[in-house]
Design an enzyme around this catalytic site. Sequence first.
Site, PDB file in Angstrom:
ATOM      1  N   HIS A  14       0.830  -1.203   0.000  1.00  0.00           N
ATOM      2  CA  HIS A  14       0.000   0.000   0.000  1.00  0.00           C
ATOM      3  C   HIS A  14       0.868   1.258   0.000  1.00  0.00           C
ATOM      4  O   HIS A  14       1.656   1.457   0.936  1.00  0.00           O
ATOM      5  CB  HIS A  14      -0.892  -0.030   1.244  1.00  0.00           C
ATOM      6  CG  HIS A  14      -1.882   1.077   1.317  1.00  0.00           C
ATOM      7  ND1 HIS A  14      -2.044   1.846   2.438  1.00  0.00           N
ATOM      8  CD2 HIS A  14      -2.778   1.544   0.404  1.00  0.00           C
ATOM      9  CE1 HIS A  14      -3.006   2.732   2.228  1.00  0.00           C
ATOM     10  NE2 HIS A  14      -3.465   2.572   1.002  1.00  0.00           N
ATOM     11  N   GLU A  41       0.677  -0.632  -4.857  1.00  0.00           N
ATOM     12  CA  GLU A  41      -0.400   0.339  -5.035  1.00  0.00           C
ATOM     13  C   GLU A  41       0.165   1.736  -4.866  1.00  0.00           C
ATOM     14  O   GLU A  41       1.007   1.962  -3.992  1.00  0.00           O
ATOM     15  CB  GLU A  41      -1.505   0.095  -3.995  1.00  0.00           C
ATOM     16  CG  GLU A  41      -2.744   0.931  -4.199  1.00  0.00           C
ATOM     17  CD  GLU A  41      -2.888   2.170  -3.326  1.00  0.00           C
ATOM     18  OE1 GLU A  41      -3.930   2.821  -3.392  1.00  0.00           O
ATOM     19  OE2 GLU A  41      -1.915   2.501  -2.576  1.00  0.00           O
ATOM     20  N   HIS A  55      -0.727  10.995  -2.210  1.00  0.00           N
ATOM     21  CA  HIS A  55      -2.056  10.639  -1.689  1.00  0.00           C
ATOM     22  C   HIS A  55      -2.898  11.843  -1.298  1.00  0.00           C
ATOM     23  O   HIS A  55      -4.081  11.922  -1.641  1.00  0.00           O
ATOM     24  CB  HIS A  55      -1.907   9.707  -0.477  1.00  0.00           C
ATOM     25  CG  HIS A  55      -3.222   9.334   0.134  1.00  0.00           C
ATOM     26  ND1 HIS A  55      -3.836  10.096   1.110  1.00  0.00           N
ATOM     27  CD2 HIS A  55      -4.061   8.291  -0.110  1.00  0.00           C
ATOM     28  CE1 HIS A  55      -4.991   9.536   1.437  1.00  0.00           C
ATOM     29  NE2 HIS A  55      -5.146   8.439   0.718  1.00  0.00           N
TER      30      HIS A  55
END
Length: 236
Positions: A14, A41, A55
Site C-alpha cells: 500500500h 499500489e 495521496h
Amino acid sequence: MRRPALDGFTIFGHRGAAGSAPENTLAGFDAALGHGARWIELDVQAHPEALIVFHDDRLERRTDGSGALLETPLAALRALDAGDGTAIPTLEEVLDHLRGRAALNIELKGGRAVGERTAAALDAALAGGWRAADLLVSSFDHAALAAFRAALPQVPVAPLFAEDAGPAIATAQRFDTDVVHLARDLATAEMMAALDAAGLRAHVYTVNDPEEAERLRKLGAAGIFTDHPGRFMLHT
Ligand code: G3P
Ligand code: MG
C-alpha cells in the site's frame, strides 16, 4: 527468495511499504519489492504540469512543504523532501523505474482528467514494454475510472468502494471487470459470498494484521493492501 505466505492471495504494497518507508516514493516502492511484494499500489493526481504520485490534497503530512498539491508549481514540488530525502515522483518516473520489476495498481485520485491523462501515460507505457496484465487501475471516482476505461480498454480496472458495497456487482459488470476493491469494513461474510457467487474477486484495504488477512482469505478475498508487505511473505 520470498513468496506470499497466503497462496493464491495477492499482497499489494500500500503506497509502497507505507508502514516502514516514505509512502508513494521510488524508495518506498523499492522497499516494498525488497520485502517481497510484486504488486504495488500508488495514488496519482492530475497536476497541471504532470501526473503526480501523492495521496493527500495538501503537502503538510508527507513533506517538508505546505499548501495544496495541485496549486504548487511542479519545480517547487520536486524540491520538497517526501521522506528520507526522497522526492515526490511523477507517474512517468515510477513507470520507468518499475518496468519489468513490479506490477502496479494505480489509484486515480480526482475526476475525469486524471482518468484521461493516466490512460495516455499507460498507453505510452504499453508501447514502452509494460504489459497490460501487470497494470490495474482503480478509483473511488467511478467517473474517472470510466474515462480511463473508455480511453484504454485493454488495461484492467477495479472500482473502489469505501462506504457502501451494495452497488459493487452492478458496477463491476458495467466496467466489464471481475475485480473490486473494498474497505475492510465492507468485507463482511455476506458481501464476500455475494461477490464470489457473482464471480468477482475482491481485494481489501488496508490490512496490516496477518490473522485478519487469513480470516479475509477464508471468506473468499483474493488479496489485501498492506502497509507492511514483509509481514505476509515467507522467506524460502
Ligand atoms: O487503493 C486502496 C487504498 O489505497 C484506498 O484508500 O485512501 O489509502 O488511497 P487510500
Ligand atoms: Mg490509495
